[in-house]
Design a protein around this motif. Structure first.
Motif, PDB file in Angstrom:
ATOM      1  N   HIS A  47       0.859  -1.182   0.000  1.00 15.15           N
ATOM      2  CA  HIS A  47       0.000   0.000   0.000  1.00 15.15           C
ATOM      3  C   HIS A  47       0.897   1.234   0.000  1.00 15.15           C
ATOM      4  O   HIS A  47       1.795   1.353   0.830  1.00 15.15           O
ATOM      5  CB  HIS A  47      -0.863  -0.023   1.265  1.00 15.15           C
ATOM      6  CG  HIS A  47      -2.010   0.931   1.247  1.00 15.15           C
ATOM      7  ND1 HIS A  47      -3.238   0.603   1.742  1.00 15.15           N
ATOM      8  CD2 HIS A  47      -2.116   2.209   0.829  1.00 15.15           C
ATOM      9  CE1 HIS A  47      -4.054   1.636   1.619  1.00 15.15           C
ATOM     10  NE2 HIS A  47      -3.386   2.626   1.069  1.00 15.15           N
ATOM     11  N   PHE A  48       0.638   2.134  -0.937  1.00 17.61           N
ATOM     12  CA  PHE A  48       1.393   3.373  -1.040  1.00 17.61           C
ATOM     13  C   PHE A  48       0.460   4.553  -0.822  1.00 17.61           C
ATOM     14  O   PHE A  48      -0.694   4.530  -1.248  1.00 17.61           O
ATOM     15  CB  PHE A  48       2.030   3.516  -2.433  1.00 17.61           C
ATOM     16  CG  PHE A  48       3.111   2.509  -2.702  1.00 17.61           C
ATOM     17  CD1 PHE A  48       4.440   2.836  -2.508  1.00 17.61           C
ATOM     18  CD2 PHE A  48       2.802   1.231  -3.141  1.00 17.61           C
ATOM     19  CE1 PHE A  48       5.446   1.910  -2.756  1.00 17.61           C
ATOM     20  CE2 PHE A  48       3.790   0.301  -3.387  1.00 17.61           C
ATOM     21  CZ  PHE A  48       5.122   0.646  -3.193  1.00 17.61           C
ATOM     22  N   SER A  49       0.962   5.568  -0.173  1.00 17.29           N
ATOM     23  CA  SER A  49       0.248   6.829  -0.024  1.00 17.29           C
ATOM     24  C   SER A  49       0.760   7.760  -1.109  1.00 17.29           C
ATOM     25  O   SER A  49       1.971   7.883  -1.312  1.00 17.29           O
ATOM     26  CB  SER A  49       0.526   7.419   1.366  1.00 17.29           C
ATOM     27  OG  SER A  49       0.021   8.735   1.432  1.00 17.29           O
ATOM     28  N   VAL A  50      -0.158   8.419  -1.821  1.00 19.04           N
ATOM     29  CA  VAL A  50       0.211   9.363  -2.867  1.00 19.04           C
ATOM     30  C   VAL A  50      -0.358  10.718  -2.460  1.00 19.04           C
ATOM     31  O   VAL A  50      -1.553  10.846  -2.220  1.00 19.04           O
ATOM     32  CB  VAL A  50      -0.347   8.936  -4.245  1.00 19.04           C
ATOM     33  CG1 VAL A  50       0.024   9.941  -5.321  1.00 19.04           C
ATOM     34  CG2 VAL A  50       0.136   7.538  -4.607  1.00 19.04           C
ATOM     35  N   GLU A  51       0.523  11.707  -2.370  1.00 22.56           N
ATOM     36  CA  GLU A  51       0.121  13.028  -1.907  1.00 22.56           C
ATOM     37  C   GLU A  51       0.595  14.091  -2.892  1.00 22.56           C
ATOM     38  O   GLU A  51       1.757  14.094  -3.301  1.00 22.56           O
ATOM     39  CB  GLU A  51       0.741  13.290  -0.534  1.00 22.56           C
ATOM     40  CG  GLU A  51       0.440  14.624   0.050  1.00 22.56           C
ATOM     41  CD  GLU A  51       1.141  14.844   1.382  1.00 22.56           C
ATOM     42  OE1 GLU A  51       0.881  15.890   1.987  1.00 22.56           O
ATOM     43  OE2 GLU A  51       1.947  13.999   1.806  1.00 22.56           O
ATOM     44  N   LYS A  52      -0.315  14.974  -3.287  1.00 23.20           N
ATOM     45  CA  LYS A  52       0.037  16.088  -4.166  1.00 23.20           C
ATOM     46  C   LYS A  52       0.555  17.226  -3.294  1.00 23.20           C
ATOM     47  O   LYS A  52      -0.093  17.627  -2.336  1.00 23.20           O
ATOM     48  CB  LYS A  52      -1.180  16.557  -4.949  1.00 23.20           C
ATOM     49  CG  LYS A  52      -0.856  17.671  -5.944  1.00 23.20           C
ATOM     50  CD  LYS A  52      -2.106  18.316  -6.501  1.00 23.20           C
ATOM     51  CE  LYS A  52      -2.624  17.560  -7.688  1.00 23.20           C
ATOM     52  NZ  LYS A  52      -3.756  18.253  -8.339  1.00 23.20           N
ATOM     53  N   ILE A  53       1.745  17.745  -3.636  1.00 26.45           N
ATOM     54  CA  ILE A  53       2.361  18.850  -2.911  1.00 26.45           C
ATOM     55  C   ILE A  53       2.225  20.093  -3.787  1.00 26.45           C
ATOM     56  O   ILE A  53       2.915  20.208  -4.811  1.00 26.45           O
ATOM     57  CB  ILE A  53       3.855  18.564  -2.602  1.00 26.45           C
ATOM     58  CG1 ILE A  53       4.049  17.196  -1.949  1.00 26.45           C
ATOM     59  CG2 ILE A  53       4.449  19.693  -1.767  1.00 26.45           C
ATOM     60  CD1 ILE A  53       3.393  17.034  -0.608  1.00 26.45           C
ATOM     61  N   PRO A  54       1.330  21.028  -3.408  1.00 17.69           N
ATOM     62  CA  PRO A  54       1.132  22.216  -4.238  1.00 17.69           C
ATOM     63  C   PRO A  54       2.389  23.075  -4.290  1.00 17.69           C
ATOM     64  O   PRO A  54       3.189  23.097  -3.361  1.00 17.69           O
ATOM     65  CB  PRO A  54      -0.004  22.971  -3.552  1.00 17.69           C
ATOM     66  CG  PRO A  54      -0.409  22.179  -2.376  1.00 17.69           C
ATOM     67  CD  PRO A  54       0.511  21.020  -2.226  1.00 17.69           C
TER      68      PRO A  54
END
Length: 88
Positions: A47-54
């Motif tokens: 399981h991977f967490s994917v986060e958008k960094i503005p």
């Protein structure tokens, strides 16, 4: 194989069946699935967490979750601790 939004418009038992089908497919091939459904995420091997960094430019942070982090993320996907307490 990559599946994005394979969970669109489904839930409940259908989501569980899709998750099981993806799990079986993963026994024979590499499967990457982007999902918001805990029924699908819970049967994954990793399981991977994917986060958008503005910012300018925008960046994406991808992090593999350890077992405890994964359990917490699936709890969050289910509605969080308060929701789970209500259901119990």
């Amino acid at each position: 194989m990559v599946f994005d939004e394979i969970d669109a418009g489904i839930g409940g038992q259908t989501a569980h069946a899709v998750g099981e089908t993806l799990r079986r497919l993963g026994e024979r091939a590499q499967v990457i699935t982007i999902t918001h459904l805990p029924q699908i995420a819970s049967v994954a091997e990793r399981h991977f967490s994917v986060e958008k960094i503005p910012g300018d430019p925008t960046h994406t942070r991808i992090e593999q979750l350890a077992d405890e982090q994964r359990q917490e993320e699936i709890r969050r996907m289910l509605g969080g601790q308060e929701f789970l307490q209500t259901v119990r």
